[in-house]
Design a protein around this motif. Structure first.
Motif, PDB file in Angstrom:
ATOM      1  N   UNK A  74      46.468  49.277  46.125  1.00  0.00           N
ATOM      2  CA  UNK A  74      45.029  49.207  46.448  1.00  0.00           C
ATOM      3  C   UNK A  74      45.014  50.361  47.253  1.00  0.00           C
ATOM      4  N   UNK A  75      45.844  51.289  47.782  1.00  0.00           N
ATOM      5  CA  UNK A  75      44.661  52.707  48.023  1.00  0.00           C
ATOM      6  C   UNK A  75      44.967  53.727  47.267  1.00  0.00           C
ATOM      7  N   UNK A  76      45.329  53.583  45.961  1.00  0.00           N
ATOM      8  CA  UNK A  76      44.674  54.394  44.597  1.00  0.00           C
ATOM      9  C   UNK A  76      43.455  54.204  44.245  1.00  0.00           C
ATOM     10  N   UNK A  77      42.756  55.314  43.917  1.00  0.00           N
ATOM     11  CA  UNK A  77      41.192  54.903  43.710  1.00  0.00           C
ATOM     12  C   UNK A  77      41.547  54.794  42.275  1.00  0.00           C
ATOM     13  N   UNK A  78      42.307  53.940  42.161  1.00  0.00           N
ATOM     14  CA  UNK A  78      42.220  53.322  40.237  1.00  0.00           C
ATOM     15  C   UNK A  78      41.600  51.951  40.104  1.00  0.00           C
ATOM     16  N   UNK A  79      40.819  51.944  38.866  1.00  0.00           N
ATOM     17  CA  UNK A  79      40.323  50.642  38.996  1.00  0.00           C
ATOM     18  C   UNK A  79      40.681  50.218  36.940  1.00  0.00           C
ATOM     19  N   UNK A  80      41.579  49.133  37.189  1.00  0.00           N
ATOM     20  CA  UNK A  80      42.719  48.987  35.590  1.00  0.00           C
ATOM     21  C   UNK A  80      41.487  47.679  34.959  1.00  0.00           C
ATOM     22  N   UNK A  81      41.724  47.242  34.083  1.00  0.00           N
ATOM     23  CA  UNK A  81      41.327  46.077  33.405  1.00  0.00           C
ATOM     24  C   UNK A  81      42.359  45.595  32.675  1.00  0.00           C
ATOM     25  N   UNK A  82      43.116  44.592  32.911  1.00  0.00           N
ATOM     26  CA  UNK A  82      44.364  44.591  32.270  1.00  0.00           C
ATOM     27  C   UNK A  82      44.158  43.756  30.909  1.00  0.00           C
ATOM     28  N   UNK A  83      45.233  43.476  30.177  1.00  0.00           N
ATOM     29  CA  UNK A  83      45.148  42.722  28.398  1.00  0.00           C
ATOM     30  C   UNK A  83      44.596  41.584  28.768  1.00  0.00           C
ATOM     31  N   UNK A  84      44.802  41.171  30.118  1.00  0.00           N
ATOM     32  CA  UNK A  84      44.113  39.652  30.652  1.00  0.00           C
ATOM     33  C   UNK A  84      43.219  39.685  31.285  1.00  0.00           C
ATOM     34  N   UNK A  85      42.578  38.931  30.793  1.00  0.00           N
ATOM     35  CA  UNK A  85      41.503  39.004  32.252  1.00  0.00           C
ATOM     36  C   UNK A  85      41.752  38.999  33.761  1.00  0.00           C
ATOM     37  N   UNK A  86      42.388  37.953  34.467  1.00  0.00           N
ATOM     38  CA  UNK A  86      42.918  38.066  35.451  1.00  0.00           C
ATOM     39  C   UNK A  86      41.945  37.688  36.209  1.00  0.00           C
ATOM     40  N   UNK A  87      41.248  37.187  36.039  1.00  0.00           N
ATOM     41  CA  UNK A  87      40.054  36.212  36.644  1.00  0.00           C
ATOM     42  C   UNK A  87      40.926  34.969  37.981  1.00  0.00           C
ATOM     43  N   UNK A  88      39.811  35.261  39.409  1.00  0.00           N
ATOM     44  CA  UNK A  88      40.333  34.515  40.032  1.00  0.00           C
ATOM     45  C   UNK A  88      39.913  32.975  39.952  1.00  0.00           C
ATOM     46  N   UNK A  89      40.948  31.523  39.393  1.00  0.00           N
ATOM     47  CA  UNK A  89      40.053  30.545  38.895  1.00  0.00           C
ATOM     48  C   UNK A  89      39.358  29.837  39.575  1.00  0.00           C
ATOM     49  N   UNK A  90      39.690  30.428  41.742  1.00  0.00           N
ATOM     50  CA  UNK A  90      39.072  29.382  42.703  1.00  0.00           C
ATOM     51  C   UNK A  90      37.300  29.793  42.867  1.00  0.00           C
ATOM     52  N   UNK A  91      36.911  31.215  41.525  1.00  0.00           N
ATOM     53  CA  UNK A  91      36.428  32.033  42.308  1.00  0.00           C
ATOM     54  C   UNK A  91      34.924  32.115  41.059  1.00  0.00           C
ATOM     55  N   UNK A  92      33.635  31.986  41.263  1.00  0.00           N
ATOM     56  CA  UNK A  92      32.923  31.439  39.689  1.00  0.00           C
ATOM     57  C   UNK A  92      32.687  32.400  39.308  1.00  0.00           C
ATOM     58  N   UNK A  93      31.910  32.889  37.921  1.00  0.00           N
ATOM     59  CA  UNK A  93      32.116  34.977  38.151  1.00  0.00           C
ATOM     60  C   UNK A  93      31.668  35.990  38.796  1.00  0.00           C
ATOM     61  N   UNK A  94      30.541  35.399  39.385  1.00  0.00           N
ATOM     62  CA  UNK A  94      29.766  35.754  40.939  1.00  0.00           C
ATOM     63  C   UNK A  94      30.274  36.171  41.767  1.00  0.00           C
ATOM     64  N   UNK A  95      31.807  35.228  42.482  1.00  0.00           N
ATOM     65  CA  UNK A  95      32.632  35.608  42.680  1.00  0.00           C
ATOM     66  C   UNK A  95      32.851  36.474  42.694  1.00  0.00           C
ATOM     67  N   UNK A  96      33.634  36.633  41.615  1.00  0.00           N
ATOM     68  CA  UNK A  96      34.803  37.716  41.042  1.00  0.00           C
ATOM     69  C   UNK A  96      34.593  38.836  40.958  1.00  0.00           C
TER      70      UNK A  96
END
Lengths: 362, 234
Positions: A74-96
């Motif tokens: 979390x401290x590394x200034x790197x943002x990753x897009x994983x192979x799977x979307x890994x969206x948070x299931x309890x949040x809608x798209x906006x909140x994700x």
């Protein structure tokens, strides 16, 4: 951005050895066969292999080193897009998406929420929950979420694998543009050759547990390299812009002794333009062809043939009196090889039916 | 014989009603306070138990699970010793508040917390163990530190388990007896809870009053559990 990755990651029977010291600039495509270690390499850089005895340094900042406590992901200034979307299931798209906006205080470029939503066409999805989205929609939200997190480096692990061709065509140039506007390099894993070559400024090849930089994207594109030529091979050619013919709306480009005519005005695309020429859209003729609708005809010599499934790939070295000679790939049938007597050293004219301008330059 | 029975019915009906209401009030307060405090303390503990690779995990987990297997009177006995003026907890409370913990409502809350802890940590630990590690990685890659990751991702993901844990903790506190008897005694309005009031009724052979309390507790528990399970899996 100077990236140094050195050391070993062992996962079960698989060991990835990395020894890489490179200046990341623009989009670096990371290619290689499945299981070659692409994802493991990304995980190492992103901070998800904290126990691996490896060195990871970014712009001189040490993120990980053997026998030291690794900087957490979390401290590394790197943002990753994983192979799977890994969206948070309890949040809608906006909140994700908002989750990323409020994620933390680490350094890095922050993109505007509205800009990302517009660029990825997420507005109609904002109120929906992940289980209500299609695979491609989920992937778009995941991409948007990763872009909204502060980062100095983006790691994309096949970010568009679930998208349809139309979305890819729209999103690829946006990513390339972001990369240039914000000077945030992207490492981009992909299996799709047109996708890779359309956006890549650099190519990293993962093979035999090693990750190494490929010297020239053009040379690599025509090298018959197995991991790339599987689906849809083609050549990357660097051309110079010559003129725009307003009457026929064609841009004249030059490379070596040859001229290429490409629809549309490319005068704004800069003096040097990269093109992708798919092998399936290149035909070969042993005599000069004149009465044919194909505008783009390039003279050259067959350098090598390689059998690929039911057809044959031919590498044609285009004539060049000055400058570097460029190569094309042509996909032809076995029958044509036999009937025309095609072999290494044979003079041919390549007939180019379609040309894709590298999306980022438009 | 008939006269004694009728007299008892009279004493049981009028003041006993107020007495039961008071015990119900104490019980509700105790269960609420215990559940509220446990909902703050138990999730981090359960998360640690679910995630740690420390060698202390097993002993700590065993310690929290003790009330499941130990007779409540054993726990109550040790707590009584600890909460008396001469005990470590009681001495501390005496020094600060001027009163030991034993035979007070605060002491009862402390005892109930310990006794109901496994009923709260249990469902949480098993839910936390099933947390999708990929989602945690995704949150980390966005820049979310461990604490906000827990608060903003883990807890909302497991909100059903949290509710189940709270209901179990509450219902279990309502139903506890042995530990209350040992450390709380039977002080009306302070430490007399429903289960103690029920015991009183039975001791004095007031079966009508006992039926009322026992039936009430039974119905309450059944209802709460039914609603919880329905909500957990509609």
């Amino acid at each position: 951005m100077q990236l140094r990755v050195r050391g070993e990651v062992v996962r079960g029977s698989f060991a990835l050895r990395a020894d890489l010291d490179l200046a990341l600039e623009g989009v670096a495509a990371l290619v290689g066969a499945s299981g070659a270690g692409k994802s493991t390499w990304l995980r190492l850089v992103a901070g998800f292999e904290p126990d691996a005895p490896a060195l990871v340094e970014v712009d001189g900042e040490r993120w990980q080193a053997p026998r030291q406590r690794a900087m957490p992901a979390h401290a590394r200034s790197v943002s990753t897009v994983f192979q799977e979307p890994r969206l948070f299931p309890h949040l809608n798209a906006r909140r994700n998406l908002e989750f990323a906006v409020h994620a933390g205080k680490r350094e890095g470029t922050r993109l505007a929420f509205d800009e990302v939503v517009a660029a990825l066409d997420l507005a109609p999805l904002l109120a929906l929950y992940p289980h209500q989205l299609s695979g491609g929609q989920r992937q778009r939200v995941a991409l948007g979420r990763a872009l909204l997190a502060p980062a100095k480096l983006w790691l994309f692990d096949e970010p568009m694998s679930a998208l349809d061709a139309q979305s890819r065509r729209e999103i690829a140039p946006y990513l390339h543009g972001l990369c240039q506007r914000h000077a945030v390099p992207i490492v981009y894993v992909s299996h799709s050759l047109p996708e890779v070559l359309a956006v890549a400024d650099q190519v990293l090849l993962a093979a035999d547990g090693q990750v190494a930089l490929v010297d020239s994207v053009s040379a690599f594109s025509t090298s018959f390299a197995e991991p790339l030529s599987g689906d849809d091979p083609g050549a990357v050619i660097h051309c110079r812009f010559q003129a725009f013919d307003a009457r026929y709306r064609l841009s004249e480009l030059a490379f070596g002794d040859a001229k290429l005519y490409v629809p549309g005005d490319l005068s704004a695309a800069g003096p040097e333009i990269a093109l992708f020429i798919p092998a399936r859209d290149v035909s070969l003729s042993t005599s000069s062809v004149h009465h044919v609708s194909i505008l783009n005809r390039v003279d050259g010599e067959i350098e090598a043939l390689r059998e690929r499934g039911d057809s044959v790939l031919a590498r044609v070295r285009c004539d060049a009196d000055q400058g570097e000679a460029e190569c094309l790939l042509a996909r032809i049938t076995h029958r044509s090889v036999d009937e025309l007597g095609l072999a290494a050293g044979v003079r041919v004219q390549a007939l180019i039916k379609s040309v894709a301008v590298r999306t980022g330059d438009v | 014989m008939r006269r004694r029975a009728s007299k008892q019915r009279v004493t049981a009906s009028v003041p006993a009603g107020a007495d039961v209401l008071e015990a119900a009030w104490v019980t509700a307060l105790l269960a609420l306070a215990t559940t509220a405090i446990l909902l703050v303390l138990a999730p981090p503990l359960a998360w640690w138990i679910a995630r740690t690779r420390s060698k202390w995990r097993a002993p700590v987990e065993a310690l929290t699970a003790l009330p499941l297997v130990l007779p409540p009177t054993v726990m109550g006995f040790y707590l009584l010793i600890a909460m008396a003026r001469s005990g470590p907890l009681g001495g501390l409370a005496d020094a600060i508040f001027g009163a030991p913990l034993a035979f007070t409502f605060a002491g009862l809350v402390l005892g109930s917390m310990i006794y109901s802890l496994p009923f709260v940590t249990g469902p949480l630990t098993s839910a936390f163990r099933g947390t999708d590690a990929q989602l945690l990685e995704a949150a980390a890659s966005l820049g979310t530190a461990p604490m906000p990751r827990f608060l903003r991702l883990v807890l909302p993901l497991h909100r059903k388990a949290l509710v189940a844990a709270a209901v179990l903790g509450f219902a279990h506190t309502v139903g506890e007896f042995g530990i209350v008897l040992m450390i709380g005694g039977n002080i009306p309005g302070e430490t007399r809870v429903l289960s103690i009031a029920l015991f009183d009724r039975v001791e004095t052979l007031d079966y009508a009053g006992a039926h009322a309390i026992a039936g009430g507790l039974l119905a309450f528990s059944l209802l709460v559990l039914t609603f919880t399970y329905r909500w957990l899996r509609p």
